[in-house]
Design a protein around this motif. Structure first.
Motif, PDB file in Angstrom:
ATOM      1  N   GLU A 102      42.275  45.390  38.200  1.00  0.00           N
ATOM      2  CA  GLU A 102      42.515  44.848  36.636  1.00  0.00           C
ATOM      3  C   GLU A 102      41.712  46.018  35.696  1.00  0.00           C
ATOM      4  O   GLU A 102      42.444  45.988  34.770  1.00  0.00           O
ATOM      5  N   TYR A 105      44.781  48.267  35.478  1.00  0.00           N
ATOM      6  CA  TYR A 105      45.627  47.635  34.448  1.00  0.00           C
ATOM      7  C   TYR A 105      45.261  47.671  32.959  1.00  0.00           C
ATOM      8  O   TYR A 105      46.078  47.846  31.978  1.00  0.00           O
ATOM      9  N   LYS A 125      44.261  40.418  27.731  1.00  0.00           N
ATOM     10  CA  LYS A 125      44.376  40.531  29.179  1.00  0.00           C
ATOM     11  C   LYS A 125      44.222  39.177  29.854  1.00  0.00           C
ATOM     12  O   LYS A 125      45.188  38.838  30.627  1.00  0.00           O
ATOM     13  N   GLN A 128      47.709  37.830  29.944  1.00  0.00           N
ATOM     14  CA  GLN A 128      48.488  38.480  30.932  1.00  0.00           C
ATOM     15  C   GLN A 128      48.390  38.339  32.377  1.00  0.00           C
ATOM     16  O   GLN A 128      49.370  38.373  33.256  1.00  0.00           O
ATOM     17  N   GLY A 130      48.180  37.932  36.070  1.00  0.00           N
ATOM     18  CA  GLY A 130      48.716  37.035  36.784  1.00  0.00           C
ATOM     19  C   GLY A 130      50.230  36.688  36.678  1.00  0.00           C
ATOM     20  O   GLY A 130      51.079  36.440  37.555  1.00  0.00           O
ATOM     21  N   ARG A 131      50.714  37.105  35.377  1.00  0.00           N
ATOM     22  CA  ARG A 131      51.890  36.943  34.980  1.00  0.00           C
ATOM     23  C   ARG A 131      53.160  37.917  35.552  1.00  0.00           C
ATOM     24  O   ARG A 131      52.627  38.822  35.897  1.00  0.00           O
ATOM     25  N   ALA A 136      54.218  39.237  30.885  1.00  0.00           N
ATOM     26  CA  ALA A 136      53.098  40.274  30.694  1.00  0.00           C
ATOM     27  C   ALA A 136      53.373  41.175  29.278  1.00  0.00           C
ATOM     28  O   ALA A 136      52.626  41.156  28.362  1.00  0.00           O
ATOM     29  N   SER A 193      51.211  37.090  44.747  1.00  0.00           N
ATOM     30  CA  SER A 193      50.846  37.981  43.653  1.00  0.00           C
ATOM     31  C   SER A 193      52.013  37.858  42.484  1.00  0.00           C
ATOM     32  O   SER A 193      53.122  37.325  42.643  1.00  0.00           O
ATOM     33  N   GLY A 194      51.417  38.142  40.794  1.00  0.00           N
ATOM     34  CA  GLY A 194      52.447  38.045  39.835  1.00  0.00           C
ATOM     35  C   GLY A 194      53.236  39.438  39.794  1.00  0.00           C
ATOM     36  O   GLY A 194      54.314  39.435  39.157  1.00  0.00           O
ATOM     37  N   SER A 195      52.794  40.550  40.702  1.00  0.00           N
ATOM     38  CA  SER A 195      53.570  41.576  40.625  1.00  0.00           C
ATOM     39  C   SER A 195      54.776  41.538  41.275  1.00  0.00           C
ATOM     40  O   SER A 195      55.234  40.663  41.937  1.00  0.00           O
ATOM     41  N   LYS A 230      53.071  32.909  37.596  1.00  0.00           N
ATOM     42  CA  LYS A 230      51.609  31.932  37.273  1.00  0.00           C
ATOM     43  C   LYS A 230      51.608  31.955  35.654  1.00  0.00           C
ATOM     44  O   LYS A 230      52.066  32.739  35.128  1.00  0.00           O
TER      45      LYS A 230
HETATM   46  O1  PSU Z   1      45.726  43.860  32.355  1.00  0.00           O
HETATM   47  C1  PSU Z   1      46.732  43.291  32.813  1.00  0.00           C
HETATM   48  N1  PSU Z   1      46.410  42.545  33.907  1.00  0.00           N
HETATM   49  C2  PSU Z   1      47.363  41.935  34.790  1.00  0.00           C
HETATM   50  C3  PSU Z   1      48.774  41.969  34.249  1.00  0.00           C
HETATM   51  C4  PSU Z   1      49.785  41.265  34.986  1.00  0.00           C
HETATM   52  O2  PSU Z   1      49.467  40.592  36.164  1.00  0.00           O
HETATM   53  C5  PSU Z   1      50.057  41.046  37.352  1.00  0.00           C
HETATM   54  C6  PSU Z   1      49.275  41.049  38.608  1.00  0.00           C
HETATM   55  O3  PSU Z   1      49.114  39.698  38.898  1.00  0.00           O
HETATM   56  P1  PSU Z   1      48.245  39.249  40.228  1.00  0.00           P
HETATM   57  O4  PSU Z   1      46.758  39.563  40.176  1.00  0.00           O
HETATM   58  O5  PSU Z   1      48.826  37.846  40.600  1.00  0.00           O
HETATM   59  O6  PSU Z   1      48.890  40.056  41.301  1.00  0.00           O
HETATM   60  C7  PSU Z   1      50.416  42.535  37.063  1.00  0.00           C
HETATM   61  O7  PSU Z   1      51.421  42.764  37.679  1.00  0.00           O
HETATM   62  C8  PSU Z   1      50.826  42.353  35.540  1.00  0.00           C
HETATM   63  O8  PSU Z   1      51.869  41.863  35.370  1.00  0.00           O
HETATM   64  C9  PSU Z   1      48.950  42.654  33.217  1.00  0.00           C
HETATM   65  O9  PSU Z   1      50.039  42.662  32.484  1.00  0.00           O
HETATM   66  N2  PSU Z   1      47.836  42.889  32.328  1.00  0.00           N
END
Ligand code: PSU
Length: 313
Positions: A102, A105, A125, A128, A130-131, A136, A193-195, A230
């Motif tokens: 995070e 990110y 943040k 965003q 998890g999206r 995001a 995951s959202g990725s 998500k």
């Molecule tokens: O500061 C951020 N954190 C997280 C995300 C989004 O969350 C996803 C990760 O989600 P997860 O934790 O479900 O893997 C990233 O790919 C991204 O799309 C983002 O955009 N910006």
């Protein structure tokens, strides 16, 4: 605690006082600490704290100047200078939710915002996290009124992720222990995951063997079966279905850091352990999550009918 030297090293003051190789000695309250500071890179300082007089501390604190217009630093400088250095520090996989991505990110989002003089915030943040990638991106563009398209966002994001994620991703405390424990006891585990699948692989570059212990991974941004990311429940429902015995949803336990992820898991009818970042305002979600922890290290498997740590069977 008094310093033997005038220069107090609060973060703000450190900027003015630190010189290469300078040492501080702090003592008081029965504790005595040696702090050595030096500028190991152009814009960053590495601090080692070591204890004396029976205090067993050995901590490395890495400090970087906050990017401002005045000092001319950009969040992007961090990546240019720092990734190799962090990589060399983060070789202790035993120590170091699963991956601490995070912060990375946040830095990536700040790099995308930099040309428009916008400061990325936790408020944005939180929305965003998890999206799916495109969702995001839409949030970032709308919240800050950025004059770019979602495609521009995705292109920049993917370029930066390739540069940053493989070397800089480290495991969060308690994650490796938990994954190995569940795998050893044949408790089926998966990543939801959202990725995009490619980003998930980038994140696990240094931890391929650990990643192989998951039965499968569902990556919302690239999975054809996931229409909504998500906070929709889709990725959790698909992840559960892909286990050989497709467990009932109420028997699935989700570990999440993102608000969107906790909402998704609850909407799927699953139990959820929430490990929120300290910057996240928990609000009423804390009462709806099955359990809220400060760190995965505090997880007690037996509370969920799982074998306790240290159980040899
Ligand atoms: O500061 C951020 N954190 C997280 C995300 C989004 O969350 C996803 C990760 O989600 P997860 O934790 O479900 O893997 C990233 O790919 C991204 O799309 C983002 O955009 N910006």
């Amino acid at each position: 605690m008094p310093y033997t030297r005038d220069a107090a090293c609060g973060y703000g003051k450190m900027e003015q006082h630190v010189n290469r190789g300078e040492r501080f000695h702090m003592s008081g309250c029965g504790i005595s600490l040696d702090i050595s500071l030096w500028l190991s890179l152009e814009n960053y300082q590495l601090t080692f704290v070591s204890g004396e007089g029976g205090v067993g501390v050995r901590v490395a604190i890495i400090y970087r100047l906050h990017p401002t217009k005045k000092n001319g630093l950009k969040a992007a400088d961090f990546f240019k200078e720092f990734s190799g250095f962090v990589d060399s520090l983060a070789t202790n996989s035993g120590h170091l939710l699963i991956l601490d991505t995070e912060k990375l990110y946040s830095d990536i989002m700040q790099v995308i915002c930099d040309p428009y003089n916008k400061t990325f915030t936790w408020e944005v943040k939180k929305k965003q996290m998890g999206r799916k990638q495109r969702e995001a991106g839409k949030i970032l563009i709308e919240e800050f009124g950025l004059p770019i398209t979602v495609d521009d966002f995705c292109q920049q994001l993917n370029e930066l992720q390739k540069k940053i994620l493989p070397a800089n991703t480290v495991l969060l405390p308690g994650a490796e222990n938990l994954i190995r424990h569940l795998h050893k006891h044949k408790v089926p585990i998966a990543v939801a995951s959202g990725s995009h699948i490619e980003d998930t692989e980038l994140k696990f570059t240094k931890y391929k063997e650990l990643f192989s212990l998951f039965h499968h991974s569902v990556c919302s941004s690239s999975d054809p079966d996931i229409t909504q990311g998500k906070p929709a429940p889709d990725c959790f429902l698909v992840a559960a279905k892909r286990f050989p015995n497709s467990p009932d949803t109420e028997k699935v336990l989700v570990f999440e850091d993102a608000v969107n992820g906790v909402e998704g898991a609850l909407a799927a009818g699953m139990q959820v352990v929430w490990v929120p970042d300290a910057n996240i305002d928990k609000g009423s979600l804390a009462e709806r999550a099955t359990l809220v922890l400060d760190t995965l290290e505090d997880f007690q498997p037996e509370l969920f009918g799982l074998p306790p740590y240290g159980d040899q069977n």
